[in-house]
Motif scaffolding. Structure first.
Motif: not given
Length: 345
Positions: A284-313
């Motif tokens: 995942l490449v997450v582009i932040a705009y006025n989001d103080p914690d874009p990493a939290a958004y990325a982790r949320k998506l990885l949790k939502e789609f555990p089948q992704w290789p990105a989630a496993r790694n």
């Protein structure tokens, strides 16, 4: 990058960033967007053909107005060239940057105490009252009379030149590449007689990108999903996913490719959750705009789609203004490459 215009329009303009040489770009050598027609030994006069309009500069501009346009490309380019003292009113903001102190430097620039119009930019009479000698806009939108803005002809009559940034003539950032960022630097170098500085910045960026690309050459190219953090752009669950534009060029230089580059012909793809779930995402490449914690958004998506290789790694990277048209694309290339293939560095 401000998001004052309707979201889809604003983000598209930003990518003109990703808010901004015009026409078909990509090939700087053959670009017909901005060409120097004449210059004396002192550097002036300089004439540029910009979106079909000739703009002649007898001297370096001293009262520059930077329109919003959902962009930070223009103001960042001026700052990188050391031209902040020429700005009398800047409407471009972003709030974060890969470049240390850039966001703070932008905040310190004068705004001209402008009250924005319904199109969320500088209205005609206010613009003329600022007495600019150069107005920068990411697209021709900023000079459209029906939006309440001063036209390029009206500015010319008031003694001001105007400039539309790369891909801004057609307001189509979907074909933009890193070469457009270099064209913007090159043009500002000509206008302000700091071409040597612009050339140095371009050469440094090219060198940095080449070094990164060499390190990841021959490695497996991960399939990447690029999207804006916590933003809704359309009717589907994933409407802020980037399909085309400068971001694809940045990914390619970082040794990756966009998983959704064929999902739309425009800059953004408006995707359903089912489509996203059915695609193998390596990172995942997450582009932040006025989001103080874009990493939290990325982790949320990885949790939502555990089948992704990105989630496993647990593979993701967050970026901000370096992903758009502007002087810092090499920082995005390096940051993404290091996150996706750390063993190469």
């Amino acid at each position: 990058m401000s998001m004052y215009r309707p979201a889809a329009t604003a983000l598209a303009a930003a990518l003109c960033l990703v808010t901004a040489a015009c026409g078909s770009s990509s090939d700087v050598a053959s670009s017909d967007s901005t060409t120097e027609a004449a210059a004396s030994s002192s550097g002036y006069p300089v004439t540029l053909d910009n979106c079909g309009e000739k703009q002649t500069f007898e001297k370096a501009p001293g009262r520059v107005v930077v329109m919003n346009g959902a962009s930070v490309a223009e103001v960042s380019t001026l700052l990188s060239l050391g031209l902040q003292d020429r700005i009398v009113a800047n409407q471009q903001t972003y709030g974060m940057s890969e470049v240390p102190s850039r966001a703070e430097a932008i905040k310190k620039l004068p705004t001209g105490d402008v009250e924005l119009n319904e199109a969320y930019d500088i209205p005609r009479e206010t613009m003329l009252g600022l007495r600019p000698d150069l107005v920068l806009s990411v697209t021709t939108y900023g000079f459209d009379q029906k939006n309440g803005f001063a036209t390029r002809e009206q500015l010319k009559q008031a003694g001001a030149n105007s400039y539309v940034s790369p891909q801004g003539c057609d307001d189509d950032p979907s074909q933009m590449t890193v070469a457009d960022s270099y064209q913007l630097l090159r043009d500002m170098g000509k206008i302000f007689n700091v071409s040597d500085k612009a050339a140095t910045l371009i050469a440094e960026s090219e060198k940095n990108i080449a070094a990164v690309s060499e390190k990841v050459e021959g490695e497996k190219r991960p399939q990447v999903m690029v999207l804006f953090s916590n933003m809704s752009m359309g009717s589907n669950d994933f409407s802020s996913v980037v399909a085309n534009g400068i971001i694809n060029d940045i990914l390619a230089k970082a040794g990756a490719f966009n998983a959704f580059e064929n999902a739309a012909e425009t800059t953004f793809a408006d995707l359903s959750k089912e489509t996203v779930a059915a695609t193998d995402i390596d990172a995942l490449v997450v582009i932040a705009y006025n989001d103080p914690d874009p990493a939290a958004y990325a982790r949320k998506l990885l949790k939502e789609f555990p089948q992704w290789p990105a989630a496993r790694n647990n593979t993701y990277v967050t970026v901000s203004d370096s992903m758009y048209l502007g002087p810092s694309n090499d920082l995005a290339v390096e940051k993404i490459a290091k996150a996706l293939d750390p063993n190469a560095f």
